[in-house]
Design an enzyme around this catalytic site. Sequence first.
Site, PDB file in Angstrom:
ATOM      1  N   GLU A 106      23.282 -10.255-118.993  1.00 53.97           N
ATOM      2  CA  GLU A 106      22.150  -9.533-119.565  1.00 53.97           C
ATOM      3  C   GLU A 106      22.319  -8.965-120.950  1.00 53.97           C
ATOM      4  O   GLU A 106      23.130  -8.667-121.610  1.00 53.97           O
ATOM      5  CB  GLU A 106      21.542  -8.487-118.497  1.00 53.97           C
ATOM      6  CG  GLU A 106      21.249  -8.851-117.139  1.00 53.97           C
ATOM      7  CD  GLU A 106      20.762  -7.953-116.217  1.00 53.97           C
ATOM      8  OE1 GLU A 106      19.646  -8.388-115.595  1.00 53.97           O
ATOM      9  OE2 GLU A 106      21.081  -7.099-116.191  1.00 53.97           O
ATOM     10  N   CYS A 119      21.211  -4.529-127.105  1.00 55.61           N
ATOM     11  CA  CYS A 119      22.306  -4.397-126.242  1.00 55.61           C
ATOM     12  C   CYS A 119      22.712  -5.393-125.852  1.00 55.61           C
ATOM     13  O   CYS A 119      22.208  -6.131-124.994  1.00 55.61           O
ATOM     14  CB  CYS A 119      22.104  -3.386-125.317  1.00 55.61           C
ATOM     15  SG  CYS A 119      23.203  -2.804-124.328  1.00 55.61           S
ATOM     16  N   CYS A 126      32.746  -7.019-115.028  1.00 55.66           N
ATOM     17  CA  CYS A 126      33.773  -6.226-115.594  1.00 55.66           C
ATOM     18  C   CYS A 126      35.063  -5.861-114.851  1.00 55.66           C
ATOM     19  O   CYS A 126      34.779  -5.881-113.598  1.00 55.66           O
ATOM     20  CB  CYS A 126      33.186  -4.724-116.039  1.00 55.66           C
ATOM     21  SG  CYS A 126      34.082  -3.587-116.960  1.00 55.66           S
ATOM     22  N   CYS A 130      34.383   1.776-113.142  1.00 54.97           N
ATOM     23  CA  CYS A 130      33.795   2.986-113.375  1.00 54.97           C
ATOM     24  C   CYS A 130      32.686   3.254-112.082  1.00 54.97           C
ATOM     25  O   CYS A 130      32.069   2.394-111.864  1.00 54.97           O
ATOM     26  CB  CYS A 130      32.891   3.057-114.639  1.00 54.97           C
ATOM     27  SG  CYS A 130      34.314   2.574-116.110  1.00 54.97           S
ATOM     28  N   CYS A 133      28.702   2.861-112.461  1.00 53.31           N
ATOM     29  CA  CYS A 133      28.216   2.120-113.284  1.00 53.31           C
ATOM     30  C   CYS A 133      28.192   0.848-112.442  1.00 53.31           C
ATOM     31  O   CYS A 133      28.926   0.437-111.655  1.00 53.31           O
ATOM     32  CB  CYS A 133      29.311   1.363-114.471  1.00 53.31           C
ATOM     33  SG  CYS A 133      28.793   0.111-115.369  1.00 53.31           S
ATOM     34  N   CYS A 356      21.174   1.953-119.560  1.00 51.40           N
ATOM     35  CA  CYS A 356      22.606   1.981-119.358  1.00 51.40           C
ATOM     36  C   CYS A 356      23.177   2.053-118.080  1.00 51.40           C
ATOM     37  O   CYS A 356      22.581   2.913-117.179  1.00 51.40           O
ATOM     38  CB  CYS A 356      23.117   3.394-119.898  1.00 51.40           C
ATOM     39  SG  CYS A 356      22.574   3.713-121.627  1.00 51.40           S
TER      40      CYS A 356
HETATM   41  N1  SAH Z   1      32.383  -1.113-120.979  1.00 48.74           N
HETATM   42  C1  SAH Z   1      31.804  -0.328-122.143  1.00 48.74           C
HETATM   43  C2  SAH Z   1      30.396  -0.726-122.573  1.00 48.74           C
HETATM   44  C3  SAH Z   1      29.389  -0.535-121.775  1.00 48.74           C
HETATM   45  S1  SAH Z   1      28.205   0.541-122.366  1.00 48.74           S
HETATM   46  C4  SAH Z   1      31.978   1.378-122.176  1.00 48.74           C
HETATM   47  O1  SAH Z   1      32.053   1.452-120.805  1.00 48.74           O
HETATM   48  O2  SAH Z   1      31.711   2.013-122.885  1.00 48.74           O
HETATM   49  C5  SAH Z   1      27.491   1.235-121.251  1.00 48.74           C
HETATM   50  C6  SAH Z   1      27.426   2.618-121.173  1.00 48.74           C
HETATM   51  O3  SAH Z   1      26.500   3.186-120.288  1.00 48.74           O
HETATM   52  C7  SAH Z   1      28.659   3.418-121.256  1.00 48.74           C
HETATM   53  O4  SAH Z   1      28.770   4.625-121.824  1.00 48.74           O
HETATM   54  C8  SAH Z   1      28.723   3.656-119.687  1.00 48.74           C
HETATM   55  O5  SAH Z   1      29.602   4.551-119.370  1.00 48.74           O
HETATM   56  C9  SAH Z   1      27.291   4.106-119.477  1.00 48.74           C
HETATM   57  N2  SAH Z   1      26.693   3.759-118.240  1.00 48.74           N
HETATM   58  C10 SAH Z   1      27.319   3.217-117.035  1.00 48.74           C
HETATM   59  N3  SAH Z   1      26.481   3.565-115.950  1.00 48.74           N
HETATM   60  C11 SAH Z   1      25.769   4.545-116.100  1.00 48.74           C
HETATM   61  C12 SAH Z   1      24.576   4.821-115.367  1.00 48.74           C
HETATM   62  N4  SAH Z   1      24.397   4.384-114.166  1.00 48.74           N
HETATM   63  N5  SAH Z   1      23.763   5.649-115.768  1.00 48.74           N
HETATM   64  C13 SAH Z   1      24.049   5.975-117.532  1.00 48.74           C
HETATM   65  N6  SAH Z   1      25.101   5.500-118.030  1.00 48.74           N
HETATM   66  C14 SAH Z   1      25.782   4.785-117.523  1.00 48.74           C
HETATM   67 FE1  SF4 Z   2      32.680  -1.595-117.467  1.00 49.34          FE
HETATM   68 FE2  SF4 Z   2      30.684  -0.131-116.671  1.00 49.34          FE
HETATM   69 FE3  SF4 Z   2      33.219   0.868-117.078  1.00 49.34          FE
HETATM   70 FE4  SF4 Z   2      31.898  -0.079-119.140  1.00 49.34          FE
HETATM   71  S1  SF4 Z   2      31.072   1.702-117.854  1.00 49.34           S
HETATM   72  S2  SF4 Z   2      34.003  -0.091-118.722  1.00 49.34           S
HETATM   73  S3  SF4 Z   2      30.949  -1.925-118.281  1.00 49.34           S
HETATM   74  S4  SF4 Z   2      32.687  -0.499-115.610  1.00 49.34           S
END
Ligand code: SAH
Ligand code: SF4
Length: 393
Positions: A106, A119, A126, A130, A133, A356
């Site tokens: 996406e 974005c 991935c 996390c 996420c 995000c």
């Molecule tokens: N993998 C990279 C790039 C993804 S950026 C990274 O983790 O930095 C996406 C951003 O959204 C990251 O800062 C991530 O931690 C944040 N994010 C992930 N899940 C989220 C959620 N459910 N609500 C708000 N932010 C979230």
């Molecule tokens: Fe992967 Fe989501 Fe963690 Fe970013 S925040 S490294 S996209 S699992």
Amino acid sequence: MAPDSARPETAHATDSRTNLVGLSREALAATMAKFGEKPFRAKQLWHWIYHRGATDFADMTDLSKALRTKMVDHFVVARPKIAREQTSTDSTRKWLMEFDDGQKAETVFIPDDDRGAVCVSSQVGCTLTCRFCHTGTQRLVRNLTPAEIVGQFMVARDSYGEWPTPTDEGRLLSNIVMMGMGEPLYNFENVATALKIIMDGEGIAVGKRRITLSTSGVVPEIHRCGAELGVNLAISLHAPDDDTRSVIMPINKKYPLKELMQACRDYPGASNARRITFEYVMLKGMNDTPAHARALIKLTKDIPCKFNLIPFNPWPGTPYECSDAATVETFAQVLWDAGFSAPVRTPRGRDILAACGQLKTDSERLSAKEQRLKDAAEAEAAKQMWAEKEAGI
Ligand code: SAH
Ligand code: SF4
């Protein structure tokens, strides 16, 4: 702002012809040389593909007719297919891109008044998990190629008819954030090739100061990112201590905070004018007390940085909740009082799951119920530790 329906049907590289999108300048010149053409052809093609947004060789009027015909037999200028396009009530637009092998990722455009950020995703799924996420519930399927990364931005520009490349001031699609699906620093080579194409002043021409790469903290690649690309750096920090961070971001066990903070201190170009952004998702009862905020201040005290507080965006099946507004406010106040910039990010595109951490495509989910139970126990232990700290203040 309506999609530009006058554009011809875009080619997709579903055949054996070579896609010229995604080749570095050097690779494009080499491809043309192999094809028996002089180096200046590569320069002409670059202009058509990345400055003009042309997808059809017939439009490339400074190439001879004979060459144009010959090119069609061997090459395409292809974009990913759009499997779905949705526009939020707040104007955020999301595309589900489908690549030649059927895999999907996406891309989101978040408009402001007269500018906006695209974005971009770097992987399908991935490898990291996390816990907060949505993308992290999806297995890594594969890295995206440079063509697929650049192609996402080109599709976004197609959608708003933003060709030829306007001047800096005249652009709606002014910024790029590598904050879509995937961990960009686990696909560094392809991301670097793609960003170099995007930054090239004779083409798409988005400057390095308008590009931000976000990482969960892949320490060895952070330095390379600064040295080779020089783009803005954002770190998904989300906790001020290893115990909490390792629970919500398992990568912390591999690259703990001490190493991550050192990589930030060493990031080339980090200065007060060019601060590192620490992203911090507000998770109810997990990382959102004033004690956490004070610990953050201590952790980052010698790093030129700013914070971006992100209200947690929920997704189906998530174990977390967003901190309530008053808690977020109190947390932000602690950072403000210490002189930090710490805006609370307004969620955008939640109604179309474009905010995000909400991105996910339909590959298999982890069936890890036991993992979740273990996580819950670890989370409880970390919470307990913080409750005790808070009580002791
Ligand atoms: N993998 C990279 C790039 C993804 S950026 C990274 O983790 O930095 C996406 C951003 O959204 C990251 O800062 C991530 O931690 C944040 N994010 C992930 N899940 C989220 C959620 N459910 N609500 C708000 N932010 C979230
Ligand atoms: Fe992967 Fe989501 Fe963690 Fe970013 S925040 S490294 S996209 S699992």
